[in-house]
Design a protein around this motif. Structure first.
Motif, PDB file in Angstrom:
ATOM      1  N   UNK A  79      27.561  51.623 -52.582  1.00  0.00           N
ATOM      2  CA  UNK A  79      28.576  50.907 -51.812  1.00  0.00           C
ATOM      3  C   UNK A  79      29.931  50.979 -52.512  1.00  0.00           C
ATOM      4  N   UNK A  80      29.936  50.871 -53.842  1.00  0.00           N
ATOM      5  CA  UNK A  80      31.186  51.003 -54.591  1.00  0.00           C
ATOM      6  C   UNK A  80      31.771  52.403 -54.435  1.00  0.00           C
ATOM      7  N   UNK A  81      30.927  53.410 -54.482  1.00  0.00           N
ATOM      8  CA  UNK A  81      31.411  54.791 -54.332  1.00  0.00           C
ATOM      9  C   UNK A  81      31.976  54.986 -52.932  1.00  0.00           C
ATOM     10  N   UNK A  82      31.337  54.419 -51.933  1.00  0.00           N
ATOM     11  CA  UNK A  82      31.843  54.544 -50.555  1.00  0.00           C
ATOM     12  C   UNK A  82      33.202  53.868 -50.414  1.00  0.00           C
ATOM     13  N   UNK A  83      33.325  52.673 -50.972  1.00  0.00           N
ATOM     14  CA  UNK A  83      34.616  51.976 -50.902  1.00  0.00           C
ATOM     15  C   UNK A  83      35.691  52.767 -51.644  1.00  0.00           C
ATOM     16  N   UNK A  84      35.334  53.374 -52.761  1.00  0.00           N
ATOM     17  CA  UNK A  84      36.290  54.204 -53.497  1.00  0.00           C
ATOM     18  C   UNK A  84      36.704  55.408 -52.662  1.00  0.00           C
ATOM     19  N   UNK A  85      35.749  56.019 -51.958  1.00  0.00           N
ATOM     20  CA  UNK A  85      36.062  57.190 -51.142  1.00  0.00           C
ATOM     21  C   UNK A  85      37.023  56.837 -50.018  1.00  0.00           C
ATOM     22  N   UNK A  86      36.911  55.631 -49.488  1.00  0.00           N
ATOM     23  CA  UNK A  86      37.826  55.221 -48.424  1.00  0.00           C
ATOM     24  C   UNK A  86      39.245  55.067 -48.970  1.00  0.00           C
ATOM     25  N   UNK A 102      32.339  55.895 -63.841  1.00  0.00           N
ATOM     26  CA  UNK A 102      31.316  55.067 -63.195  1.00  0.00           C
ATOM     27  C   UNK A 102      30.095  55.915 -62.844  1.00  0.00           C
ATOM     28  N   UNK A 103      30.313  57.083 -62.268  1.00  0.00           N
ATOM     29  CA  UNK A 103      29.208  57.957 -61.877  1.00  0.00           C
ATOM     30  C   UNK A 103      28.514  58.508 -63.123  1.00  0.00           C
TER      31      UNK A 103
END
Length: 144
Positions: A79-86, A102-103
């Motif tokens: 979810x954090x990665x998705x929010x970052x991608x947005x 983070x990754x």
């Protein structure tokens, strides 16, 4: 009546009163119109057409809980990665560097879990884990 912030509180009070009124009406109407019967089988547990047999107190293997915790942890991080991608265009290179770190931490965590055998299932995995633990205890005590 206005508050120091410039808005009135009466709409909130009215909303709260209406919510309580609706909840009370729903409970009252269901008590008045609901079925009233007491048959011998009414209090028996029944699920999906199968009568329950035995106790509900079953012991689960800890692996079930580990998988659930790993799923929650990695799903939350997805979810954090998705929010970052947005917000990638606003985050820029500093945001990219932070997400790369983070990754990398996620990958290190996954590698650690894999190495420890936390993702292994089955009887042969338990045997390997017991051997590894016995080897670690023997090496610490100076036997091996």
């Amino acid at each position: 009546m206005a508050t120091p912030y410039g808005f009135a509180l009466w709409p909130l009070a009215l909303y709260g009163a209406l919510v309580l009124l609706v909840v009370g009406a729903m409970l009252g109407v269901s008590a008045l119109l609901g079925e009233r019967h007491s048959e011998p089988d009414t209090d028996q547990p029944y699920e999906s057409g199968v009568v329950s047999i035995g106790t509900a107190r079953l012991r689960f293997d800890v692996q079930f809980y580990l998988v659930a915790v790993f799923f929650v942890v990695f799903d939350l991080e997805a979810m954090f990665v998705f929010a970052w991608a947005i917000g990638l265009t606003r985050a820029g290179w500093p945001g990219f560097a932070a997400m790369a770190f983070f990754i990398a931490v996620l990958a290190a965590t996954l590698a650690y879990l894999w190495r420890e055998g936390a993702l292994d299932w089955g009887p042969d995995a338990r045997g390997r884990l017991a051997e590894r633990r016995a080897g670690a205890v023997g090496s610490r005590s100076g036997e091996g």
